[in-house]
Motif scaffolding. Structure first.
Motif, PDB file in Angstrom:
ATOM      1  N   ARG A 104       0.820  -1.210   0.000  1.00 12.50           N
ATOM      2  CA  ARG A 104       0.000   0.000   0.000  1.00 12.50           C
ATOM      3  C   ARG A 104       0.859   1.267   0.000  1.00 12.50           C
ATOM      4  O   ARG A 104       0.327   2.362   0.074  1.00 12.50           O
ATOM      5  CB  ARG A 104      -0.910   0.008   1.228  1.00 12.50           C
ATOM      6  CG  ARG A 104      -1.978  -1.071   1.190  1.00 12.50           C
ATOM      7  CD  ARG A 104      -2.822  -1.039   2.430  1.00 12.50           C
ATOM      8  NE  ARG A 104      -2.043  -1.394   3.612  1.00 12.50           N
ATOM      9  CZ  ARG A 104      -2.522  -1.364   4.850  1.00 12.50           C
ATOM     10  NH1 ARG A 104      -3.766  -0.986   5.064  1.00 12.50           N
ATOM     11  NH2 ARG A 104      -1.767  -1.696   5.873  1.00 12.50           N
ATOM     12  N   GLN A 105       2.153   1.097  -0.062  1.00 17.11           N
ATOM     13  CA  GLN A 105       3.051   2.238  -0.065  1.00 17.11           C
ATOM     14  C   GLN A 105       2.775   3.114  -1.288  1.00 17.11           C
ATOM     15  O   GLN A 105       2.809   2.641  -2.416  1.00 17.11           O
ATOM     16  CB  GLN A 105       4.503   1.750  -0.086  1.00 17.11           C
ATOM     17  CG  GLN A 105       5.531   2.850   0.092  1.00 17.11           C
ATOM     18  CD  GLN A 105       6.945   2.289   0.149  1.00 17.11           C
ATOM     19  OE1 GLN A 105       7.158   1.113  -0.086  1.00 17.11           O
ATOM     20  NE2 GLN A 105       7.897   3.140   0.469  1.00 17.11           N
ATOM     21  N   SER A 106       2.497   4.367  -1.071  1.00 19.46           N
ATOM     22  CA  SER A 106       2.110   5.254  -2.171  1.00 19.46           C
ATOM     23  C   SER A 106       3.282   6.005  -2.767  1.00 19.46           C
ATOM     24  O   SER A 106       3.123   6.663  -3.797  1.00 19.46           O
ATOM     25  CB  SER A 106       1.061   6.267  -1.686  1.00 19.46           C
ATOM     26  OG  SER A 106       1.589   7.054  -0.632  1.00 19.46           O
TER      27      SER A 106
ATOM     28  N   VAL B 217       3.661   6.050  -6.869  1.00 14.03           N
ATOM     29  CA  VAL B 217       2.954   4.832  -7.250  1.00 14.03           C
ATOM     30  C   VAL B 217       1.518   5.190  -7.630  1.00 14.03           C
ATOM     31  O   VAL B 217       0.799   5.763  -6.807  1.00 14.03           O
ATOM     32  CB  VAL B 217       2.948   3.807  -6.093  1.00 14.03           C
ATOM     33  CG1 VAL B 217       2.166   2.565  -6.492  1.00 14.03           C
ATOM     34  CG2 VAL B 217       4.367   3.443  -5.711  1.00 14.03           C
ATOM     35  N   PRO B 218       1.087   4.903  -8.860  1.00 16.13           N
ATOM     36  CA  PRO B 218      -0.284   5.257  -9.253  1.00 16.13           C
ATOM     37  C   PRO B 218      -1.312   4.491  -8.439  1.00 16.13           C
ATOM     38  O   PRO B 218      -1.085   3.351  -8.023  1.00 16.13           O
ATOM     39  CB  PRO B 218      -0.335   4.875 -10.735  1.00 16.13           C
ATOM     40  CG  PRO B 218       0.767   3.882 -10.925  1.00 16.13           C
ATOM     41  CD  PRO B 218       1.837   4.258  -9.954  1.00 16.13           C
ATOM     42  N   ARG B 219      -2.456   5.108  -8.225  1.00 11.28           N
ATOM     43  CA  ARG B 219      -3.516   4.505  -7.414  1.00 11.28           C
ATOM     44  C   ARG B 219      -4.334   3.478  -8.190  1.00 11.28           C
ATOM     45  O   ARG B 219      -4.934   2.588  -7.600  1.00 11.28           O
ATOM     46  CB  ARG B 219      -4.455   5.596  -6.892  1.00 11.28           C
ATOM     47  CG  ARG B 219      -3.848   6.515  -5.874  1.00 11.28           C
ATOM     48  CD  ARG B 219      -3.554   5.787  -4.552  1.00 11.28           C
ATOM     49  NE  ARG B 219      -2.273   5.096  -4.547  1.00 11.28           N
ATOM     50  CZ  ARG B 219      -1.948   4.119  -3.718  1.00 11.28           C
ATOM     51  NH1 ARG B 219      -2.810   3.689  -2.838  1.00 11.28           N
ATOM     52  NH2 ARG B 219      -0.766   3.544  -3.772  1.00 11.28           N
TER      53      ARG B 219
END
Length: 427
Positions: free
Chosen positions: A342-344, A357-359
């Motif tokens: 879940r690291q953004s 990081v794209p959602r």
């Protein structure tokens, strides 16, 4: 060969069938493919009540690999086998990295913030995430097999490694030390630790002896960290020499053996910690659960002269083990990979953010982790590729096959054959 699972039109498990019979059902369109891994058929039409032969699910839990087998108690036939590779140590390393990054960030941004390491409470039965993942992996596979096969009983190897006794054989309680359990645990652990081969010459499939790295005659102990496996020839040749003198002409091997000797008991500790948590999970299924010792598993395997593999160990768990029929069985190899992160914002090795990081997780109907079959008909990469896919918003995907990574495959050539579930499969 491993048999094929079959469920009826109401998704009730039936007796597994031979692959040839499965091909006939598919050819005549009386059944369709319901799951690729494990391969399962669903019948097109409902059938009258059919007698179903019960199967026993056997589990041999391990720190890195867990063996699983489905056995018929009445015939002894092994219907299905698999080896499940855990990701516990990967989780441990990821949590360590995250903790270090957070600690560094807090030191930079909130230097005077009050420490927060004693304000957490853990529920009863809590396990570290790296250990809990092992239990959850086995639980997931057991629940999946129960949907596809008529399982009526479960057997689990409930082994216990005595860590203190293995480290210090001179501990109090002589009558316990001299029992068969202590000797079995030491020998089995050494076989696993040294890869079932001589530490000095590497010979396999030969009688091996327990050898003291630092000789007893020169003050060496019986600690597990001072024991190695050796063939009779190397053991006699080494005698009471110090290992540094014995291997002075081969410093690389000396370094390797000394490093291996200091290897921690992390694997044994992981099995010890999770064994009862796994037992409770298996009991929660409502099925009768049989437990057996590691010594009994080895005895059953030795009596039937079977090889040493994880799935064969699983098939030999418990007193209920019949004479096994294993002809043609190929285990399904399952590797746990998790569901991503879940690291953004990704970071470099120093902990500083360097890319976003794209959602969006789904592009063109695919998501990273799906198992796809790509039939490429044009371009430089003509061919058929099967494996896990890594998606891009551009529609140019990468496919990890058993022969390597194939890059730049258009989504137009891809067909999903198994949805992402956190695992990869191979035979």
């Amino acid at each position: 060969m491993s048999k094929i699972f079959v469920i009826d039109s109401e998704k009730r498990p039936l007796n597994p069938i031979h692959p040839a019979q499965a091909r006939q059902l598919l050819t005549s369109k009386k059944a369709a493919i319901y799951r690729k891994f494990p391969f399962t058929l669903i019948l097109a039409e409902s059938l009258p009540e059919v007698p179903v032969s019960p199967l026993r699910l056997k589990v041999d839990p391990g720190a890195k690999v867990t063996g699983i087998a489905l056995v018929s108690d009445s015939t002894g036939e092994v219907v299905f086998a698999s080896e499940l590779n855990h990701r516990g140590f990967a989780i441990r390393d990821a949590l360590t990295s995250r903790r270090q990054l957070r600690r560094g960030r807090r030191a930079r941004k909130t230097r005077y913030r009050k420490p927060r390491f004693l304000n957490r409470t853990r529920p009863e039965g809590w396990l570290a995430p790296s250990l809990q993942s092992r239990v959850d992996n086995i639980k997931t596979l057991v629940e999946k097999l129960r949907r596809f096969a008529p399982i009526t009983a479960i057997s689990q190897e409930l082994v216990r490694f005595d860590m203190q006794l293995m480290r210090n054989p001179d501990i109090e309680g002589k009558e316990y030390q001299q029992g068969t359990l202590a000797g079995y645990e030491t020998r089995e652990y050494l076989l696993e630790k040294w890869g079932r081969q001589c530490a000095y010459c590497g010979v396999k499939d030969a009688p091996l002896q327990i050898e003291h790295i630092h000789p007893r005659a020169k003050g060496g102990s019986n600690s597990i960290t001072n024991l190695a496996l050796s063939c009779e020839k190397c053991n006699t040749k080494k005698g009471t020499k110090d290992i540094k003198d014995f291997l002075k002409l081969d410093p690389s091997k000396l370094t390797k053996i000394l490093a291996q000797a200091k290897k921690t008991l992390a694997d044994a500790a992981a099995v010890n910690t999770t064994r009862f948590a796994l037992l409770n999970v298996l009991k929660s299924t409502g099925l009768p659960v049989e437990t057996g010792s590691g010594g009994l598993t080895k005895f059953n395997r030795s009596q039937q002269m079977l090889g040493k593999t994880h799935w064969l160990d699983a098939a030999c768990v418990g007193k209920s083990t019949p004479v096994l029929i294993i002809k043609g069985i190929e285990p399904l190899l399952i590797q746990a990979f998790g569901h991503g992160s879940r690291q953004s914002c990704r970071t470099d090795k120093f902990g500083f953010p360097n890319r976003h990081v794209p959602r969006e997780k789904i592009h063109f109907g695919f998501q990273t982790g799906d198992i796809v079959k790509a039939v490429v008909t044009t371009g430089k990469k003509i061919g058929t590729y099967v494996g896990k896919v890594a998606i891009r918003s551009s529609g140019s995907f990468n496919i990890s096959t058993k022969n390597g990574l194939i890059q730049g495959i258009s989504h137009k050539f891809c067909k999903r054959i198994h949805a992402k579930d956190g695992y990869s499969y191979a035979t």
